[in-house]
Enzyme design. Structure first.
Site, PDB file in Angstrom:
ATOM      1  N   PHE A  91      35.215  92.312  20.382  1.00  0.00           N
ATOM      2  CA  PHE A  91      36.639  92.067  20.664  1.00  0.00           C
ATOM      3  C   PHE A  91      37.457  93.251  20.146  1.00  0.00           C
ATOM      4  O   PHE A  91      37.006  93.971  19.254  1.00  0.00           O
ATOM      5  CB  PHE A  91      37.101  90.760  20.010  1.00  0.00           C
ATOM      6  CG  PHE A  91      38.531  90.447  20.345  1.00  0.00           C
ATOM      7  CD1 PHE A  91      38.906  90.174  21.650  1.00  0.00           C
ATOM      8  CD2 PHE A  91      39.521  90.467  19.370  1.00  0.00           C
ATOM      9  CE1 PHE A  91      40.230  89.934  21.974  1.00  0.00           C
ATOM     10  CE2 PHE A  91      40.846  90.220  19.684  1.00  0.00           C
ATOM     11  CZ  PHE A  91      41.195  89.953  20.992  1.00  0.00           C
ATOM     12  N   ASP A  92      38.652  93.473  20.691  1.00  0.00           N
ATOM     13  CA  ASP A  92      39.381  94.708  20.365  1.00  0.00           C
ATOM     14  C   ASP A  92      39.773  94.832  18.892  1.00  0.00           C
ATOM     15  O   ASP A  92      39.766  95.932  18.346  1.00  0.00           O
ATOM     16  CB  ASP A  92      40.581  94.949  21.290  1.00  0.00           C
ATOM     17  CG  ASP A  92      41.561  93.804  21.318  1.00  0.00           C
ATOM     18  OD1 ASP A  92      41.137  92.673  21.055  1.00  0.00           O
ATOM     19  OD2 ASP A  92      42.746  94.030  21.618  1.00  0.00           O
ATOM     20  N   HIS A 106      47.679  98.318  23.660  1.00  0.00           N
ATOM     21  CA  HIS A 106      48.113  97.358  24.688  1.00  0.00           C
ATOM     22  C   HIS A 106      49.212  96.407  24.214  1.00  0.00           C
ATOM     23  O   HIS A 106      49.967  95.893  25.014  1.00  0.00           O
ATOM     24  CB  HIS A 106      46.922  96.590  25.261  1.00  0.00           C
ATOM     25  CG  HIS A 106      46.308  95.608  24.332  1.00  0.00           C
ATOM     26  ND1 HIS A 106      45.587  95.989  23.214  1.00  0.00           N
ATOM     27  CD2 HIS A 106      46.302  94.265  24.337  1.00  0.00           C
ATOM     28  CE1 HIS A 106      45.164  94.909  22.597  1.00  0.00           C
ATOM     29  NE2 HIS A 106      45.581  93.851  23.245  1.00  0.00           N
ATOM     30  N   ALA A 141      34.812  82.834  16.833  1.00  0.00           N
ATOM     31  CA  ALA A 141      36.102  82.285  17.273  1.00  0.00           C
ATOM     32  C   ALA A 141      35.945  81.105  18.245  1.00  0.00           C
ATOM     33  O   ALA A 141      36.624  80.097  18.121  1.00  0.00           O
ATOM     34  CB  ALA A 141      36.936  83.394  17.914  1.00  0.00           C
ATOM     35  N   TYR A 178      48.624  76.676  -5.912  1.00  0.00           N
ATOM     36  CA  TYR A 178      48.179  78.052  -5.688  1.00  0.00           C
ATOM     37  C   TYR A 178      46.651  78.153  -5.753  1.00  0.00           C
ATOM     38  O   TYR A 178      46.024  78.807  -4.940  1.00  0.00           O
ATOM     39  CB  TYR A 178      48.807  78.973  -6.751  1.00  0.00           C
ATOM     40  CG  TYR A 178      48.642  80.438  -6.453  1.00  0.00           C
ATOM     41  CD1 TYR A 178      49.643  81.138  -5.765  1.00  0.00           C
ATOM     42  CD2 TYR A 178      47.500  81.137  -6.841  1.00  0.00           C
ATOM     43  CE1 TYR A 178      49.498  82.485  -5.477  1.00  0.00           C
ATOM     44  CE2 TYR A 178      47.355  82.487  -6.551  1.00  0.00           C
ATOM     45  CZ  TYR A 178      48.354  83.163  -5.873  1.00  0.00           C
ATOM     46  OH  TYR A 178      48.216  84.494  -5.589  1.00  0.00           O
ATOM     47  N   ASP A 197      30.831  86.584  15.340  1.00  0.00           N
ATOM     48  CA  ASP A 197      32.259  86.432  15.544  1.00  0.00           C
ATOM     49  C   ASP A 197      32.376  85.075  16.235  1.00  0.00           C
ATOM     50  O   ASP A 197      32.087  84.935  17.423  1.00  0.00           O
ATOM     51  CB  ASP A 197      32.797  87.568  16.419  1.00  0.00           C
ATOM     52  CG  ASP A 197      34.270  87.369  16.762  1.00  0.00           C
ATOM     53  OD1 ASP A 197      34.783  86.254  16.567  1.00  0.00           O
ATOM     54  OD2 ASP A 197      34.886  88.324  17.244  1.00  0.00           O
ATOM     55  N   LYS A 204      41.330  79.466  17.585  1.00  0.00           N
ATOM     56  CA  LYS A 204      40.630  79.056  18.808  1.00  0.00           C
ATOM     57  C   LYS A 204      39.929  77.725  18.528  1.00  0.00           C
ATOM     58  O   LYS A 204      40.547  76.678  18.569  1.00  0.00           O
ATOM     59  CB  LYS A 204      39.639  80.137  19.242  1.00  0.00           C
ATOM     60  CG  LYS A 204      40.295  81.353  19.885  1.00  0.00           C
ATOM     61  CD  LYS A 204      40.646  82.379  18.879  1.00  0.00           C
ATOM     62  CE  LYS A 204      41.080  83.694  19.494  1.00  0.00           C
ATOM     63  NZ  LYS A 204      41.633  84.594  18.462  1.00  0.00           N
TER      64      LYS A 204
HETATM   65  N1  F0G Z   1      37.319  87.690  17.776  1.00  0.00           N
HETATM   66  C1  F0G Z   1      37.502  87.240  19.029  1.00  0.00           C
HETATM   67  C2  F0G Z   1      36.332  86.988  19.911  1.00  0.00           C
HETATM   68  C3  F0G Z   1      38.787  87.005  19.482  1.00  0.00           C
HETATM   69  O1  F0G Z   1      38.968  86.576  20.720  1.00  0.00           O
HETATM   70  C4  F0G Z   1      39.880  87.243  18.603  1.00  0.00           C
HETATM   71  C5  F0G Z   1      41.243  87.015  19.031  1.00  0.00           C
HETATM   72  C6  F0G Z   1      39.634  87.702  17.312  1.00  0.00           C
HETATM   73  C7  F0G Z   1      38.323  87.918  16.923  1.00  0.00           C
HETATM   74  C8  F0G Z   1      40.738  87.973  16.324  1.00  0.00           C
HETATM   75  O2  F0G Z   1      41.261  86.795  15.874  1.00  0.00           O
HETATM   76  O3  F0G Z   1      43.618  86.747  16.719  1.00  0.00           O
HETATM   77  O4  F0G Z   1      42.881  85.273  14.857  1.00  0.00           O
HETATM   78  O5  F0G Z   1      43.139  87.690  14.496  1.00  0.00           O
HETATM   79  N2  F0G Z   1      41.553  86.845  20.218  1.00  0.00           N
HETATM   80  C9  F0G Z   1      42.868  86.532  20.713  1.00  0.00           C
HETATM   81  C10 F0G Z   1      42.806  86.465  22.212  1.00  0.00           C
HETATM   82  C11 F0G Z   1      43.965  87.366  20.215  1.00  0.00           C
HETATM   83  O6  F0G Z   1      43.853  86.384  22.842  1.00  0.00           O
HETATM   84  O7  F0G Z   1      41.708  86.461  22.776  1.00  0.00           O
HETATM   85  P1  F0G Z   1      42.811  86.625  15.477  1.00  0.00           P
END
Ligand code: F0G
Length: 459
Positions: free
Chosen positions: A124-125, A450, A217, A72, A215, A258
């Site tokens: 990102f959304d 979406h 990713a 843990y 960010d 990613k």
């Molecule tokens: N930031 C970016 C640029 C992303 O593309 C994503 C996720 C996230 C943050 C959030 O990360 O999914 O691990 O919670 N993008 C995915 C996509 C969902 O399909 O582009 P997450």
């Protein structure tokens, strides 16, 4: 003669995928309310919904799965991951989370208050969602060139410094807890940000006392583009480029699904001890103890290895060459795609592809559904449905770009799959003028609609 790029790995295990008929797909997509997220994966032949968590792990990562320490607190797997993150990013503090949006949730809980403003490059959304959920405002400062899909610009993810300065000048600076730079910029089409721009954004933020967070990713793919397109970096290693990139910021959120090359995982890394102290309490509440944050020990071990594999030049070259091959092949057939081709995906320009379908009828969604019916390929709409409604007026927000994203999972599909995809798009493009009607929404969620929206075909 220069030999073409090919994959620096071979396949040790295969996963069968089912080829359905067009009749089956017509029925399935209707049952799914024309929302591709509602399809069962077995109803999809080539799944390009996302490159997030859908890649293949290496034998070395699978070996780490067996070495996972599931204690843990203070597990060996945590220590491996912490060492890797600190080595690669140079940041002082590290907080594991279960994925990227969880990292946003934890960090923004510590940093974002009602009325705050967070400028960035096409957030990102989930990033925008976590800001708006806290009654903050995300302001897009991406360069205008990003919105012209035909225009070549090597770094369409760049921030327009004038737009950013305007945000700083026109708002009380204490209302701006940080700026966020997304590398590569997913929403703008998987487009990279140049090191020059990162440096300038960092300097501008510093001069106003505003912290800069990445960010990150797809940061490794961004570093590859910097190496390929920015002369000063052509002889530098991807790891050195990444170290320089992170040095211009104060911290980062990471979706490890990613460029962590794992199926699940995420983290925050940062320098500010006070923010770290506040964030770890939220991490314990939302994610789990600070030495696992929603990940199992074995998942942390696999991520520690994946982070390094994603920095391998030959891997990045084959990955990005595969995406580019697909995009360029489609462009050859006349299919309107976002140029230059982004790092992780090919984006179809629905405004140019199906202008015959009214914008109010979600033309990008209509194109995504057509691609599924014709070829069993699942992409995703990055257009009006994703852009959601304005939180104040509740009106649809019509973004400048109506795109369908075909995201390529890492180390997963072959060259023949790319040929199949290009041929399928060629076929749809040839009959594009027959497309007249789109869809209407019959149900939607109040935020991030979406994922769960239900649609009906307009006859
Ligand atoms: N930031 C970016 C640029 C992303 O593309 C994503 C996720 C996230 C943050 C959030 O990360 O999914 O691990 O919670 N993008 C995915 C996509 C969902 O399909 O582009 P997450």
């Amino acid at each position: 003669m220069q030999l073409p790029y090919s994959e620096p790995y071979r396949i040790k295990m295969v996963e069968p995928i089912y080829k359905s008929t067009m009749e089956q797909r017509k029925q399935w997509i209707k049952e799914a309310h024309y929302n591709l997220f509602n399809l069962k994966s077995d109803q999809v032949y080539i799944d390009l919904l996302t490159d997030s968590g859908t890649g293949a792990m290496s034998d070395r990562q699978w070996a780490e799965i067996m070495l996972g320490d599931e204690s843990y607190a203070g597990s060996r797997s945590f220590q491996k991951l912490e060492a890797a993150v600190k080595d690669i990013t140079g940041y002082r503090f590290f907080i594991p989370t279960h994925q990227g949006r969880a990292a946003e949730n934890v960090l923004f809980s510590a940093m974002v208050k009602e009325g705050d403003i967070i400028p960035g490059n096409s957030h990102f959304d989930t990033t925008k969602g976590h800001i708006e959920f806290r009654k903050g405002t995300a302001i897009d400062c991406t360069i205008d060139e990003a919105f012209d899909t035909d225009l070549y610009h090597p770094f369409k993810g760049n921030i327009d410094l004038k737009k950013l300065k305007k945000v700083f000048d026109e708002n009380p600076i204490e209302k701006i807890p940080f700026a966020v730079l997304t590398v590569t910029c997913n929403t703008a089409g998987g487009q990279p940000v140049s090191m020059q721009n990162i440096k300038e954004v960092s300097a501008l933020c510093k001069s106003y006392g505003v912290p800069l967070y990445f960010d990150a990713a797809r940061y490794a793919e961004n570093c590859y583009f910097i190496k390929e397109r920015e002369a000063a970096y052509k002889d530098k290693s991807i790891k050195d480029i990444a170290a320089e990139l992170f040095s211009y910021g104060d911290g980062m959120t990471m979706s490890a699904k990613k460029d962590g090359l794992v199926n699940m995982g995420g983290f925050i890394a940062l320098n500010d001890e006070e923010v770290y102290r506040t964030a770890i309490t939220f991490n314990i509440m939302y994610e789990g103890f600070i030495t696992y944050g929603g990940m199992s020990g074995r998942a942390m071990g696999a991520l520690a290895v994946g982070l390094y594999e994603a920095l391998d030049y030959d891997y990045l070259a084959s990955r990005i060459t595969q995406v580019q091959y697909l995009g360029e092949k489609m462009a050859e057939f006349g299919v309107p795609v976002q140029k230059p081709i982004g790092g992780h995906a090919v984006y179809l320009d629905a405004n140019k592809f199906v202008p015959t379908i009214p914008r109010e009828e979600y033309r990008a969604q209509a194109l995504a559904v057509e691609l599924y019916i014709v070829a069993g390929v699942r992409g995703v709409e990055i257009g009006t449905i994703l852009a959601d409604r304005d939180p104040v007026t509740r009106e649809n927000r019509y973004p400048e770009l109506e795109l369908v994203r075909l995201a390529i999972p890492r180390r997963t599909y072959t060259h023949n799959h790319m040929e199949y995809l290009a041929a399928a798009l060629h076929r749809i493009y040839d009959t594009r003028n027959e497309a007249k009607n789109g869809y209407r929404i019959v149900w939607e969620a109040p935020i991030m609609r979406h994922f769960t929206v239900k649609l009906e075909k307009i006859e």
